[in-house]
Structures are given as C-alpha cells and as structure tokens.
Design a protein around this motif. Structure first.
Motif, PDB file in Angstrom:
ATOM      1  N   ARG A  14       0.825  -1.224   0.000  1.00  0.00           N
ATOM      2  CA  ARG A  14       0.000   0.000   0.000  1.00  0.00           C
ATOM      3  C   ARG A  14       0.852   1.263   0.000  1.00  0.00           C
ATOM      4  O   ARG A  14       0.513   2.260  -0.645  1.00  0.00           O
ATOM      5  CB  ARG A  14      -0.924  -0.030   1.227  1.00  0.00           C
ATOM      6  CG  ARG A  14      -1.728   1.251   1.479  1.00  0.00           C
ATOM      7  CD  ARG A  14      -2.757   1.486   0.410  1.00  0.00           C
ATOM      8  NE  ARG A  14      -3.551   2.675   0.671  1.00  0.00           N
ATOM      9  CZ  ARG A  14      -3.177   3.916   0.335  1.00  0.00           C
ATOM     10  NH1 ARG A  14      -2.004   4.120  -0.265  1.00  0.00           N
ATOM     11  NH2 ARG A  14      -3.967   4.948   0.595  1.00  0.00           N
ATOM     12  N   HIS A  16       3.831   1.982  -1.386  1.00  0.00           N
ATOM     13  CA  HIS A  16       4.762   1.300  -2.284  1.00  0.00           C
ATOM     14  C   HIS A  16       6.096   2.015  -2.461  1.00  0.00           C
ATOM     15  O   HIS A  16       7.155   1.423  -2.242  1.00  0.00           O
ATOM     16  CB  HIS A  16       4.095   1.085  -3.644  1.00  0.00           C
ATOM     17  CG  HIS A  16       4.928   0.303  -4.590  1.00  0.00           C
ATOM     18  ND1 HIS A  16       5.698   0.887  -5.585  1.00  0.00           N
ATOM     19  CD2 HIS A  16       5.153  -1.026  -4.685  1.00  0.00           C
ATOM     20  CE1 HIS A  16       6.338  -0.045  -6.246  1.00  0.00           C
ATOM     21  NE2 HIS A  16       6.026  -1.215  -5.733  1.00  0.00           N
ATOM     22  N   ASP A  45      -0.929  -1.955 -12.481  1.00  0.00           N
ATOM     23  CA  ASP A  45       0.007  -2.043 -11.358  1.00  0.00           C
ATOM     24  C   ASP A  45      -0.719  -2.119 -10.020  1.00  0.00           C
ATOM     25  O   ASP A  45      -0.183  -2.658  -9.050  1.00  0.00           O
ATOM     26  CB  ASP A  45       0.942  -0.830 -11.347  1.00  0.00           C
ATOM     27  CG  ASP A  45       1.919  -0.845 -12.506  1.00  0.00           C
ATOM     28  OD1 ASP A  45       2.212  -1.932 -13.035  1.00  0.00           O
ATOM     29  OD2 ASP A  45       2.374   0.258 -12.885  1.00  0.00           O
ATOM     30  N   TRP A  46      -1.920  -1.543  -9.951  1.00  0.00           N
ATOM     31  CA  TRP A  46      -2.668  -1.477  -8.698  1.00  0.00           C
ATOM     32  C   TRP A  46      -4.018  -2.159  -8.841  1.00  0.00           C
ATOM     33  O   TRP A  46      -4.697  -2.017  -9.853  1.00  0.00           O
ATOM     34  CB  TRP A  46      -2.882  -0.021  -8.263  1.00  0.00           C
ATOM     35  CG  TRP A  46      -1.628   0.626  -7.790  1.00  0.00           C
ATOM     36  CD1 TRP A  46      -0.775   1.404  -8.509  1.00  0.00           C
ATOM     37  CD2 TRP A  46      -1.066   0.523  -6.484  1.00  0.00           C
ATOM     38  NE1 TRP A  46       0.278   1.801  -7.734  1.00  0.00           N
ATOM     39  CE2 TRP A  46       0.133   1.276  -6.493  1.00  0.00           C
ATOM     40  CE3 TRP A  46      -1.447  -0.127  -5.312  1.00  0.00           C
ATOM     41  CZ2 TRP A  46       0.942   1.397  -5.363  1.00  0.00           C
ATOM     42  CZ3 TRP A  46      -0.643  -0.013  -4.191  1.00  0.00           C
ATOM     43  CH2 TRP A  46       0.538   0.746  -4.219  1.00  0.00           C
ATOM     44  N   ALA A  48      -7.547  -3.610  -6.191  1.00  0.00           N
ATOM     45  CA  ALA A  48      -8.251  -3.272  -4.953  1.00  0.00           C
ATOM     46  C   ALA A  48      -8.762  -4.537  -4.291  1.00  0.00           C
ATOM     47  O   ALA A  48      -9.352  -5.402  -4.946  1.00  0.00           O
ATOM     48  CB  ALA A  48      -9.406  -2.326  -5.234  1.00  0.00           C
ATOM     49  N   PRO A  57      -6.157  -0.502  -1.489  1.00  0.00           N
ATOM     50  CA  PRO A  57      -5.300  -0.658  -2.666  1.00  0.00           C
ATOM     51  C   PRO A  57      -4.223  -1.710  -2.414  1.00  0.00           C
ATOM     52  O   PRO A  57      -3.639  -1.770  -1.326  1.00  0.00           O
ATOM     53  CB  PRO A  57      -4.679   0.730  -2.838  1.00  0.00           C
ATOM     54  CG  PRO A  57      -5.575   1.659  -2.090  1.00  0.00           C
ATOM     55  CD  PRO A  57      -6.110   0.867  -0.950  1.00  0.00           C
ATOM     56  N   GLN A  58      -3.973  -2.531  -3.416  1.00  0.00           N
ATOM     57  CA  GLN A  58      -2.952  -3.570  -3.326  1.00  0.00           C
ATOM     58  C   GLN A  58      -2.058  -3.499  -4.559  1.00  0.00           C
ATOM     59  O   GLN A  58      -2.552  -3.394  -5.689  1.00  0.00           O
ATOM     60  CB  GLN A  58      -3.600  -4.958  -3.261  1.00  0.00           C
ATOM     61  CG  GLN A  58      -4.469  -5.183  -2.040  1.00  0.00           C
ATOM     62  CD  GLN A  58      -3.654  -5.502  -0.800  1.00  0.00           C
ATOM     63  OE1 GLN A  58      -3.288  -6.641  -0.542  1.00  0.00           O
ATOM     64  NE2 GLN A  58      -3.358  -4.474  -0.016  1.00  0.00           N
ATOM     65  N   ARG A  59      -0.773  -3.566  -4.333  1.00  0.00           N
ATOM     66  CA  ARG A  59       0.159  -3.600  -5.457  1.00  0.00           C
ATOM     67  C   ARG A  59       0.013  -4.956  -6.149  1.00  0.00           C
ATOM     68  O   ARG A  59       0.084  -6.012  -5.495  1.00  0.00           O
ATOM     69  CB  ARG A  59       1.592  -3.414  -4.944  1.00  0.00           C
ATOM     70  CG  ARG A  59       2.626  -3.276  -6.033  1.00  0.00           C
ATOM     71  CD  ARG A  59       2.510  -1.957  -6.756  1.00  0.00           C
ATOM     72  NE  ARG A  59       3.586  -1.830  -7.758  1.00  0.00           N
ATOM     73  CZ  ARG A  59       3.717  -0.787  -8.572  1.00  0.00           C
ATOM     74  NH1 ARG A  59       2.857   0.210  -8.504  1.00  0.00           N
ATOM     75  NH2 ARG A  59       4.713  -0.738  -9.441  1.00  0.00           N
ATOM     76  N   ALA A  60      -0.183  -4.960  -7.451  1.00  0.00           N
ATOM     77  CA  ALA A  60      -0.529  -6.192  -8.157  1.00  0.00           C
ATOM     78  C   ALA A  60       0.526  -7.277  -7.972  1.00  0.00           C
ATOM     79  O   ALA A  60       0.200  -8.429  -7.707  1.00  0.00           O
ATOM     80  CB  ALA A  60      -0.756  -5.908  -9.639  1.00  0.00           C
ATOM     81  N   GLU A  87      -9.672  -4.961 -10.629  1.00  0.00           N
ATOM     82  CA  GLU A  87      -9.050  -3.998 -11.531  1.00  0.00           C
ATOM     83  C   GLU A  87     -10.208  -3.213 -12.141  1.00  0.00           C
ATOM     84  O   GLU A  87     -10.772  -3.609 -13.151  1.00  0.00           O
ATOM     85  CB  GLU A  87      -8.261  -4.734 -12.600  1.00  0.00           C
ATOM     86  CG  GLU A  87      -7.400  -3.869 -13.484  1.00  0.00           C
ATOM     87  CD  GLU A  87      -6.625  -4.704 -14.485  1.00  0.00           C
ATOM     88  OE1 GLU A  87      -6.798  -4.466 -15.684  1.00  0.00           O
ATOM     89  OE2 GLU A  87      -5.877  -5.607 -14.054  1.00  0.00           O
TER      90      GLU A  87
END
Length: 269
Positions: A14, A16, A45-46, A48, A57-60, A87
């Motif tokens: 989150r 990042h 890249d992001w 949810a 939000p989560q980094r992919a 996404e």
C-alpha cells in the motif's frame, strides 16, 4: 561479519514507493515479508481488495517489485490463498502470503514451509480466521563458519481480537513442530513476523520452551504500528531469539513509514 535481518508486514504494498526505497537502502541480508501479493494476470500495477464497504489498494505484483530491488537475493514465495482483487470492476485472481529473501552469499542449507492454521485456499480468501503459514530457512554464514535458522510467520487474524484462543494455541504448537524440522538445537534461532498476538499470549510461553525470548517487549518498545494504523492495540509484530543469537542492535523502525506496521530490524554478530 554482521547479518542484517528485516521483518515486516508489507500491507500488500500500500505504501509502495517509500517501501521500495527503504528496502533498497536498508539492503538486508534476510528479508521476511508478510502480506505479499502476486498477480501474474493483472494488466494494471494497482488492484483493490474489497470486503463489503472496505477497500484497500494492493500492489498487483509486490513480490516481483521486491525481487527487482533485491536482485542479489534468493526469493521464495509462499502463498496461503488465491482470491479476488479488482481492476476496476474486472475480477482478477491474486495470491497472498509470505515472501522470504536471502542474499546469495548465504546458502540455504535447510528449509521448511508449512501451514500452521488451515490449508491452502485456491478458491477464495476463505472464512475468518483465514489460513496461515510459516517459513523457516537455515542458512550458513561463511564468515562465522556456522548456521542460523530464521523463521517467519503471519499469525492468524481473529475478528474477535488478539486474545488467546484454541486456534492460536494450536498454531503455536504447529509453529514449534515446523521449527524443529529444520533448526539444529545449539545453533542460533530467530523467529519473527506479524504474530497478531498480545504480549501476554501463551504462545510466547510455548516458544519459550525452545529458549526464545521476544526483543520487542523486553527492550521497551510499546508500538509496532505506524500512523497508517489509527486503532488502539499497538502490538502486532515480534522478533524472538535464542540466547546464542549475538544481538548487535535491534530496532522497531519508526521512520520511514512504509506500511501500517513498523519494520523490525535486527543485526547479529
């Protein structure tokens, strides 16, 4: 020859950019990360994570991001589940779990990976308390001529709180059983992670039978959370060592804030 270890709940990446900058600058010999995402099919890249009205939000592909900033490290990914992230409105299957990074100059001469609560969930995140795993690596230190075992766990989360439950006590015994499969008594042992426990938990007495003592509580730290975490109950992360771990320094890192958890930074001789 000092060995630098960092343990951190990465919160799905989150925060990042500060997280990547911190890990690159800190350059740990061993990095134990919890809450790590890996999403091979993501186009963005992001993503949810959604749970009712709650969205995070989560980094992919946080796992790949960390590999890129620590290119000289062996990397092991250990998911506990594959569930749905979003996404936009498109559903994407994403894995979630532990990641361990070991500098290539420290050979891994033993390791053990297993579930300490539940089992792998391929069809969703699962019901609470969700599955949890632990990962142990026994590495050789050429400069010292001996081995050290490092174990990380992300403790189960109970919606009722962090108090002792039968599931948490079973988890503690499962963790001990996993440790005993790789650790050689008489060698240094480190156990770390976001354990999701209160300081007085019976888990610490169970781990104490291996000679482990927590550094967070015994060295006066009272907060392992950052300003990203607005709630009370500031203990979550712990780092335990046996007496033969020669601690040069230990810190619960307040700055920079790279997650809703603080990093635990240990240097051993």
């Amino acid at each position: 020859m000092t060995l630098r270890l960092i343990s951190l709940n990465a919160w799905g990446g989150r925060v990042h950019a500060p997280l990547m900058q911190y890990l690159k600058a800190a350059d740990p010999d061993v990095l134990c990360l919890q809450e790590v995402t890996r999403t091979p099919d993501a186009a963005a890249d992001w993503l949810a994570y959604r749970d009712g009205a709650f969205e995070l939000p989560q980094r992919a592909s946080l796992y790949e991001d960390v590999k890129a900033v620590l290119p000289g490290h062996e990397a092991i990914y250990a998911p506990v589940a594959r569930g749905t992230l979003f996404e936009g409105e498109r559903e994407v299957g994403s894995e979630f779990g532990l990641a361990t990074f070991v500098r290539g100059s420290f050979p891994i001469i033993g390791q053990q990976l297993g579930f300490v609560h539940g089992e792998f969930s391929a069809g969703g995140w699962g019901e609470h308390p969700r599955s949890r795993n632990a990962h142990a690596v026994r590495i050789h230190r050429y400069g010292i001529g001996s081995a050290v075992t490092i174990v990380q766990m992300h403790g189960l989360r109970d919606l009722a709180g962090k108090g002792d439950t039968p599931a948490r006590l079973a988890q503690a015994h499962a963790l001990v059983a996993l440790i005993e499969k790789v650790w050689q008594p008489g060698e240094p042992l480190v156990v770390c992670g976001d354990l999701n426990l209160l300081p007085g938990s019976e888990t610490f007495a169970i781990l104490g039978k291996l000679g482990l003592t927590d550094l967070v509580t015994t060295r006066g730290f009272t907060d392992t959370r950052t300003s990203w975490y607005p709630k009370d109950g500031r203990y979550a992360d712990y780092l335990l060592v046996t007496p033969d771990v020669k601690v040069e320094s230990f810190d619960v890192v307040a700055e920079p804030e790279v997650s809703d958890h603080r990093a635990l930074l240990l240097e051993i001789a």
